[in-house]
Design a protein around this motif. Sequence first.
Motif, PDB file in Angstrom:
ATOM      1  N   PRO A   1       6.489  -6.164  14.606  1.00  0.00           N
ATOM      2  CA  PRO A   1       7.178  -5.742  13.364  1.00  0.00           C
ATOM      3  C   PRO A   1       6.225  -5.033  12.416  1.00  0.00           C
ATOM      4  CG  PRO A   1       6.729  -8.082  13.307  1.00  0.00           C
ATOM      5  CD  PRO A   1       6.319  -7.628  14.671  1.00  0.00           C
ATOM      6  N   TRP A   2       6.769  -4.054  11.672  1.00  0.00           N
ATOM      7  CA  TRP A   2       6.049  -3.312  10.646  1.00  0.00           C
ATOM      8  C   TRP A   2       6.699  -3.590   9.293  1.00  0.00           C
ATOM      9  CZ3 TRP A   2       2.130   0.613  11.290  1.00  0.00           C
ATOM     10  CH2 TRP A   2       1.658   0.716  12.618  1.00  0.00           C
ATOM     11  N   LYS A   3       5.888  -3.448   8.239  1.00  0.00           N
ATOM     12  CA  LYS A   3       6.371  -3.777   6.899  1.00  0.00           C
ATOM     13  C   LYS A   3       5.788  -2.798   5.893  1.00  0.00           C
ATOM     14  CE  LYS A   3       6.671  -7.649   3.631  1.00  0.00           C
ATOM     15  NZ  LYS A   3       6.221  -9.046   3.385  1.00  0.00           N
ATOM     16  N   PHE A   4       6.574  -2.392   4.940  1.00  0.00           N
ATOM     17  CA  PHE A   4       6.128  -1.519   3.868  1.00  0.00           C
ATOM     18  C   PHE A   4       5.557  -2.395   2.767  1.00  0.00           C
ATOM     19  CE2 PHE A   4       6.761   1.414   0.264  1.00  0.00           C
ATOM     20  CZ  PHE A   4       6.162   2.550   0.798  1.00  0.00           C
ATOM     21  N   MET A   5       4.219  -2.390   2.639  1.00  0.00           N
ATOM     22  CA  MET A   5       3.550  -3.340   1.753  1.00  0.00           C
ATOM     23  C   MET A   5       2.549  -2.595   0.864  1.00  0.00           C
ATOM     24  SD  MET A   5       1.039  -5.195   4.512  1.00  0.00           S
ATOM     25  CE  MET A   5       2.417  -5.611   5.566  1.00  0.00           C
ATOM     26  N   PRO A   6       2.188  -3.182  -0.273  1.00  0.00           N
ATOM     27  CA  PRO A   6       1.198  -2.556  -1.175  1.00  0.00           C
ATOM     28  C   PRO A   6      -0.236  -2.819  -0.679  1.00  0.00           C
ATOM     29  CG  PRO A   6       2.011  -4.561  -2.154  1.00  0.00           C
ATOM     30  CD  PRO A   6       2.796  -4.387  -0.892  1.00  0.00           C
ATOM     31  N   PHE A   7      -1.162  -1.968  -1.155  1.00  0.00           N
ATOM     32  CA  PHE A   7      -2.585  -2.139  -0.804  1.00  0.00           C
ATOM     33  C   PHE A   7      -3.427  -1.527  -1.916  1.00  0.00           C
ATOM     34  CE2 PHE A   7      -1.840   2.166   0.453  1.00  0.00           C
ATOM     35  CZ  PHE A   7      -3.048   2.826   0.302  1.00  0.00           C
ATOM     36  N   THR A   8      -4.667  -1.959  -1.979  1.00  0.00           N
ATOM     37  CA  THR A   8      -5.649  -1.438  -2.933  1.00  0.00           C
ATOM     38  C   THR A   8      -6.863  -0.920  -2.167  1.00  0.00           C
ATOM     39  OG1 THR A   8      -6.640  -3.624  -3.183  1.00  0.00           O
ATOM     40  CG2 THR A   8      -4.929  -3.018  -4.776  1.00  0.00           C
ATOM     41  N   ASN A   9      -7.484   0.121  -2.702  1.00  0.00           N
ATOM     42  CA  ASN A   9      -8.671   0.716  -2.084  1.00  0.00           C
ATOM     43  C   ASN A   9      -9.918   0.186  -2.796  1.00  0.00           C
ATOM     44  OD1 ASN A   9     -10.580   2.282  -0.833  1.00  0.00           O
ATOM     45  ND2 ASN A   9      -9.627   4.256  -1.317  1.00  0.00           N
ATOM     46  N   PRO A  10     -10.817  -0.511  -2.081  1.00  0.00           N
ATOM     47  CA  PRO A  10     -12.022  -1.040  -2.759  1.00  0.00           C
ATOM     48  C   PRO A  10     -12.929   0.049  -3.292  1.00  0.00           C
ATOM     49  CG  PRO A  10     -11.669  -2.127  -0.643  1.00  0.00           C
ATOM     50  CD  PRO A  10     -10.728  -0.967  -0.686  1.00  0.00           C
ATOM     51  N   ALA A  11     -12.802   1.298  -2.793  1.00  0.00           N
ATOM     52  CA  ALA A  11     -13.658   2.372  -3.273  1.00  0.00           C
ATOM     53  C   ALA A  11     -13.280   2.825  -4.673  1.00  0.00           C
ATOM     54  CB  ALA A  11     -13.594   3.563  -2.312  1.00  0.00           C
ATOM     55  N   ARG A  12     -12.079   2.496  -5.102  1.00  0.00           N
ATOM     56  CA  ARG A  12     -11.631   2.904  -6.427  1.00  0.00           C
ATOM     57  C   ARG A  12     -11.958   1.799  -7.430  1.00  0.00           C
ATOM     58  NH1 ARG A  12      -7.694   7.179  -6.268  1.00  0.00           N
ATOM     59  NH2 ARG A  12      -7.071   6.526  -8.362  1.00  0.00           N
ATOM     60  N   LYS A  13     -12.333   2.234  -8.599  1.00  0.00           N
ATOM     61  CA  LYS A  13     -12.685   1.291  -9.654  1.00  0.00           C
ATOM     62  C   LYS A  13     -11.559   1.083 -10.664  1.00  0.00           C
ATOM     63  CE  LYS A  13     -16.835   1.084  -7.973  1.00  0.00           C
ATOM     64  NZ  LYS A  13     -17.309  -0.141  -7.261  1.00  0.00           N
ATOM     65  N   ASP A  14     -10.458   1.870 -10.576  1.00  0.00           N
ATOM     66  CA  ASP A  14      -9.376   1.771 -11.544  1.00  0.00           C
ATOM     67  C   ASP A  14      -8.323   0.746 -11.149  1.00  0.00           C
ATOM     68  OD1 ASP A  14      -8.523   3.126  -9.356  1.00  0.00           O
ATOM     69  OD2 ASP A  14      -7.718   4.863 -10.440  1.00  0.00           O
ATOM     70  N   GLY A  15      -8.420   0.143  -9.946  1.00  0.00           N
ATOM     71  CA  GLY A  15      -7.458  -0.877  -9.533  1.00  0.00           C
ATOM     72  C   GLY A  15      -6.087  -0.330  -9.234  1.00  0.00           C
ATOM     73  N   ALA A  16      -5.971   0.929  -8.787  1.00  0.00           N
ATOM     74  CA  ALA A  16      -4.668   1.525  -8.476  1.00  0.00           C
ATOM     75  C   ALA A  16      -4.069   0.862  -7.252  1.00  0.00           C
ATOM     76  CB  ALA A  16      -4.825   3.019  -8.257  1.00  0.00           C
ATOM     77  N   ILE A  17      -2.745   0.668  -7.278  1.00  0.00           N
ATOM     78  CA  ILE A  17      -2.022   0.013  -6.185  1.00  0.00           C
ATOM     79  C   ILE A  17      -1.092   1.052  -5.551  1.00  0.00           C
ATOM     80  CG2 ILE A  17      -0.408  -1.809  -5.556  1.00  0.00           C
ATOM     81  CD1 ILE A  17      -1.465  -3.425  -7.932  1.00  0.00           C
ATOM     82  N   PHE A  18      -1.153   1.160  -4.209  1.00  0.00           N
ATOM     83  CA  PHE A  18      -0.312   2.085  -3.448  1.00  0.00           C
ATOM     84  C   PHE A  18       0.420   1.292  -2.375  1.00  0.00           C
ATOM     85  CE2 PHE A  18      -4.035   4.383  -4.978  1.00  0.00           C
ATOM     86  CZ  PHE A  18      -3.463   5.424  -5.672  1.00  0.00           C
ATOM     87  N   ASN A  19       1.447   1.896  -1.766  1.00  0.00           N
ATOM     88  CA  ASN A  19       2.234   1.263  -0.716  1.00  0.00           C
ATOM     89  C   ASN A  19       2.200   2.120   0.549  1.00  0.00           C
ATOM     90  OD1 ASN A  19       3.647  -1.113  -2.144  1.00  0.00           O
ATOM     91  ND2 ASN A  19       4.024   0.594  -3.544  1.00  0.00           N
ATOM     92  N   HIS A  20       2.235   1.448   1.702  1.00  0.00           N
ATOM     93  CA  HIS A  20       2.304   2.162   2.982  1.00  0.00           C
ATOM     94  C   HIS A  20       2.788   1.206   4.060  1.00  0.00           C
ATOM     95  CE1 HIS A  20      -2.015   0.940   4.380  1.00  0.00           C
ATOM     96  NE2 HIS A  20      -1.331  -0.044   3.866  1.00  0.00           N
ATOM     97  N   TRP A  21       3.206   1.774   5.186  1.00  0.00           N
ATOM     98  CA  TRP A  21       3.667   0.965   6.309  1.00  0.00           C
ATOM     99  C   TRP A  21       2.464   0.372   7.033  1.00  0.00           C
ATOM    100  CZ3 TRP A  21       8.495  -0.529   7.249  1.00  0.00           C
ATOM    101  CH2 TRP A  21       9.535   0.191   6.653  1.00  0.00           C
ATOM    102  N   ARG A  22       2.613  -0.896   7.388  1.00  0.00           N
ATOM    103  CA  ARG A  22       1.516  -1.602   8.042  1.00  0.00           C
ATOM    104  C   ARG A  22       2.086  -2.728   8.894  1.00  0.00           C
ATOM    105  NH1 ARG A  22      -3.914  -3.532   4.720  1.00  0.00           N
ATOM    106  NH2 ARG A  22      -5.363  -3.431   6.508  1.00  0.00           N
ATOM    107  N   ARG A  23       1.374  -3.096   9.947  1.00  0.00           N
ATOM    108  CA  ARG A  23       1.832  -4.201  10.767  1.00  0.00           C
ATOM    109  C   ARG A  23       1.792  -5.499   9.966  1.00  0.00           C
ATOM    110  NH1 ARG A  23      -1.689  -1.727  14.794  1.00  0.00           N
ATOM    111  NH2 ARG A  23      -0.415  -0.569  16.296  1.00  0.00           N
ATOM    112  N   VAL A  24       2.724  -6.364  10.319  1.00  0.00           N
ATOM    113  CA  VAL A  24       2.792  -7.652   9.616  1.00  0.00           C
ATOM    114  C   VAL A  24       1.544  -8.472   9.905  1.00  0.00           C
ATOM    115  CG1 VAL A  24       4.148  -9.791   9.385  1.00  0.00           C
ATOM    116  CG2 VAL A  24       5.318  -7.604   9.675  1.00  0.00           C
ATOM    117  N   ALA A  25       0.992  -8.323  11.126  1.00  0.00           N
ATOM    118  CA  ALA A  25      -0.207  -9.094  11.479  1.00  0.00           C
ATOM    119  C   ALA A  25      -1.421  -8.674  10.669  1.00  0.00           C
ATOM    120  CB  ALA A  25      -0.507  -8.926  12.981  1.00  0.00           C
TER     121      ALA A  25
END
Length: 471
Positions: free
Chosen positions: A97-121
């Motif tokens: 199964p795949w899920k559309f979930m949020p993620f953060t990039n550690p390279a960014r210092k502003d704490g921006a949150i984005f969403n993308h498709w990713r495996r549930v595992a």
Amino acid sequence: MATTSDVRDILELGGPSGQEGEGGTPRENIMKTKKVKKLSDTPTFKRPEGMHREVYALLFSDNNSTYFRDAPPIIPSASNQGYRTLKAKLGRSKVRPWKFMPFTNPARKDGAIFNHWRRVADEGKDYPFARFNKSVQVPIYSEQEYQLHLHEDGWTRPETDHLFGLCRKFDLRWFVIHDRYDHDQFKKRSIEDLKERYYSICSKLTKIRAPPGQEPKVYVFDADHERRRKEQLDRLFNRTPEQVKEEEYLNQELKKIEMRKKEREKKTQDLQKLITAADSSDARRSERKSTKKKLLTKEKRESSGSVDIPTGIKFPDFKQAGVSLRSQRMKLPSSVGQKKVKAIEQLLEELGIDLYPMPTEEICREFNELRSDMVFLYDLKLAYANCEFELQTLRHRFEALAPGKMPLTVLPTTPGPSTSGAAPAEGEESPSRKKASDIIDVVSTGPSTPQRKRRVSAADPGSAIKKTKKL
């Protein structure tokens, strides 16, 4: 009225006449007899499943003629899996199964949150592309280190802090740093000045913080070389078309000069090789001549006056491997001169002998010996003619020096009675002995050659004149 047999004949359906019963009913239906099928002797082949008809016709032709009823050269053993395209065998496991979930990039210092498709595992794991975020470690210095080691005339502490802050922010992208540098607040500087200041501080901090007894590796930036390099590039970029053509012409001329130089060097090397080869050959010849002279002098001393006479022709021995012609043994060596060759041919013609006889074993041996004897006879005749010439020359010389007296032709080798038969008186010498002692310088049988006699007589003519006056 037409019957069914007539209709069959018209339609060419076949079937023998008389096969029908009355009323047009077939005989087989009336008699209820089973028709036996005949099995054909010829084998039949089935076209493999999935193979096109045109491809199968190249392998086997199902015509009626016996010429085209040959067995195909290739028959698949398993017709169920012949030339069919196999279908994909999909697994029976469940789809991940795949899920559309949020993620953060550690390279960014502003704490921006984005969403993308990713495996549930993979939920809760770090962003996989964050490992590509590489940053430069810009050193940090203290106030004490700056005052003791990093202070430099022309640079202030705020300007240095501003430079290092830009280096951390833009990861040593010097063109961006130079563009964002505050030229209004601080002094206007070039990229080379900024790089020189930064790398000098880094090298000093590395030496200061290194453990004692260890020599660290320090990067040295040469600002003057970088300035000259950029200046040269500017000059190269700002050339006019005439200058470009002139440079191309000069490069071509330089290539021609280098080619000529290489040719001259090659010629000098070849000439040097020839000179060394000539020197070595001259040295070998001189060595051979010296050895020959030594051998000749030794032989003259041992022979005590004997003259070397050639023994004829020395034919080479053929000891080479493989097949060879026997006629090659009769070939005259290159050491025989043309005069001797012509003399041999003339003597053979006078004797009536063929110049090129049948080259059998015995004829080759005898023919070579004959020609060797001919050359030996030719050399003897030449030696005799030379001796006669020398003798005549000496006689004329003796007559010129002592007119009216006859020289001795043969000198006595053993003591014996005189030619007149009377014994010589006391105090008188035998005339033969006297003449021999007097003319010993004129006619000599010593080991010296005629040329040496000439040189001796020409060098000391007074002695010969004194001895002839005694006569």
